[in-house]
Motif scaffolding. Sequence first.
Motif, PDB file in Angstrom:
ATOM      1  N   CYS A  76       1.167  -1.241   0.029  1.00 58.22           N
ATOM      2  CA  CYS A  76      -0.099   0.336  -0.042  1.00 58.22           C
ATOM      3  C   CYS A  76       1.252   0.665  -0.150  1.00 58.22           C
ATOM      4  O   CYS A  76       1.764   1.224   0.664  1.00 58.22           O
ATOM      5  CB  CYS A  76      -0.787  -0.221   1.371  1.00 58.22           C
ATOM      6  N   SER A 106      -7.631  -1.258   4.561  1.00 58.85           N
ATOM      7  CA  SER A 106      -8.584   0.024   4.905  1.00 58.85           C
ATOM      8  C   SER A 106      -7.729   0.618   5.995  1.00 58.85           C
ATOM      9  O   SER A 106      -7.485   1.909   5.902  1.00 58.85           O
ATOM     10  CB  SER A 106      -9.839   0.069   5.373  1.00 58.85           C
ATOM     11  N   ALA A 109      -4.670   1.822   3.514  1.00 58.51           N
ATOM     12  CA  ALA A 109      -5.078   3.116   2.931  1.00 58.51           C
ATOM     13  C   ALA A 109      -4.956   4.075   3.286  1.00 58.51           C
ATOM     14  O   ALA A 109      -4.515   5.536   3.303  1.00 58.51           O
ATOM     15  CB  ALA A 109      -5.948   2.890   2.216  1.00 58.51           C
ATOM     16  N   ARG A 110      -5.865   4.407   5.074  1.00 58.79           N
ATOM     17  CA  ARG A 110      -5.942   5.737   5.848  1.00 58.79           C
ATOM     18  C   ARG A 110      -5.004   6.445   6.400  1.00 58.79           C
ATOM     19  O   ARG A 110      -4.443   7.347   6.707  1.00 58.79           O
ATOM     20  CB  ARG A 110      -7.197   4.993   6.892  1.00 58.79           C
ATOM     21  N   ARG A 113      -3.185   7.869   3.056  1.00 51.86           N
ATOM     22  CA  ARG A 113      -3.862   8.838   3.185  1.00 51.86           C
ATOM     23  C   ARG A 113      -3.290  10.503   4.106  1.00 51.86           C
ATOM     24  O   ARG A 113      -2.949  11.213   3.939  1.00 51.86           O
ATOM     25  CB  ARG A 113      -5.024   9.009   3.474  1.00 51.86           C
ATOM     26  N   THR A 139     -12.604   0.062  -0.329  1.00 50.91           N
ATOM     27  CA  THR A 139     -11.673   0.316   0.513  1.00 50.91           C
ATOM     28  C   THR A 139     -11.562   1.955   0.189  1.00 50.91           C
ATOM     29  O   THR A 139     -10.780   2.350   1.356  1.00 50.91           O
ATOM     30  CB  THR A 139     -10.649  -0.417  -0.263  1.00 50.91           C
ATOM     31  N   ASN A 143     -11.727   5.010   3.054  1.00 55.38           N
ATOM     32  CA  ASN A 143     -10.522   6.212   3.105  1.00 55.38           C
ATOM     33  C   ASN A 143     -11.336   7.632   3.035  1.00 55.38           C
ATOM     34  O   ASN A 143     -10.408   8.076   2.817  1.00 55.38           O
ATOM     35  CB  ASN A 143      -9.776   5.354   1.725  1.00 55.38           C
ATOM     36  N   TRP A 169     -10.111  15.718   3.933  1.00 54.08           N
ATOM     37  CA  TRP A 169      -9.705  15.480   4.795  1.00 54.08           C
ATOM     38  C   TRP A 169      -9.692  16.123   6.195  1.00 54.08           C
ATOM     39  O   TRP A 169      -9.801  15.224   7.174  1.00 54.08           O
ATOM     40  CB  TRP A 169      -7.936  14.620   4.108  1.00 54.08           C
ATOM     41  N   ARG A 174     -10.542  11.927  12.811  1.00 49.46           N
ATOM     42  CA  ARG A 174      -9.195  10.257  12.651  1.00 49.46           C
ATOM     43  C   ARG A 174      -8.922  10.002  14.197  1.00 49.46           C
ATOM     44  O   ARG A 174      -9.498  11.194  15.334  1.00 49.46           O
ATOM     45  CB  ARG A 174      -8.611  11.212  12.196  1.00 49.46           C
TER      46      ARG A 174
END
Length: 174
Positions: A76, A106, A109-110, A113, A139, A143, A169, A174
Amino acid sequence: MVIETERLLLREFTHEDFPALFEMFSDPETMRHYPKPFDENRTKDWIEWNLQNYKDYGFGLWAVVLKKTGDFIGDCGLTIQNIDGDLLPEIGYHINKKYWRRGFGSEAARAVRDWAFEHTEYDCLYSYMKYTNIGSYSTAMANGMKKIKEYSDEKNEISYVYAITRKEWSALER
């Protein structure tokens, strides 16, 4: 370079990752959304491409390993991809089918990101995939990405493009 999540470590590829990467990329089920599974040469080229990306950009796809065991489970990261004629920062991911449906893609990927928005100047990040790749666009949605486009192409017949902006974002919890 290491990104750490609750269950995963993302680190730069090494040539020692070849056997685990080849196991994943040579599997027809895992690669069913690609034109064909990778052979040994294509897998070695994948590692070399990422090693070059680290030099050229300071990022690429990273090996995803389980923190508890150190087992390689996929890749990833962030790469520059041609998405419908534009070179764009893309979050890509592949998880070995032995580890599907556990949220590892996921989670990785988060983390990528967040790393990308914290360490680059990009105002938007993308993920693109073949229209049949439900796991990949699931996914992307996990994200925080939204589908912004679909287009015809030779490789995927139809590609879906998902994206998240820096502003979107920033608004995420988060």
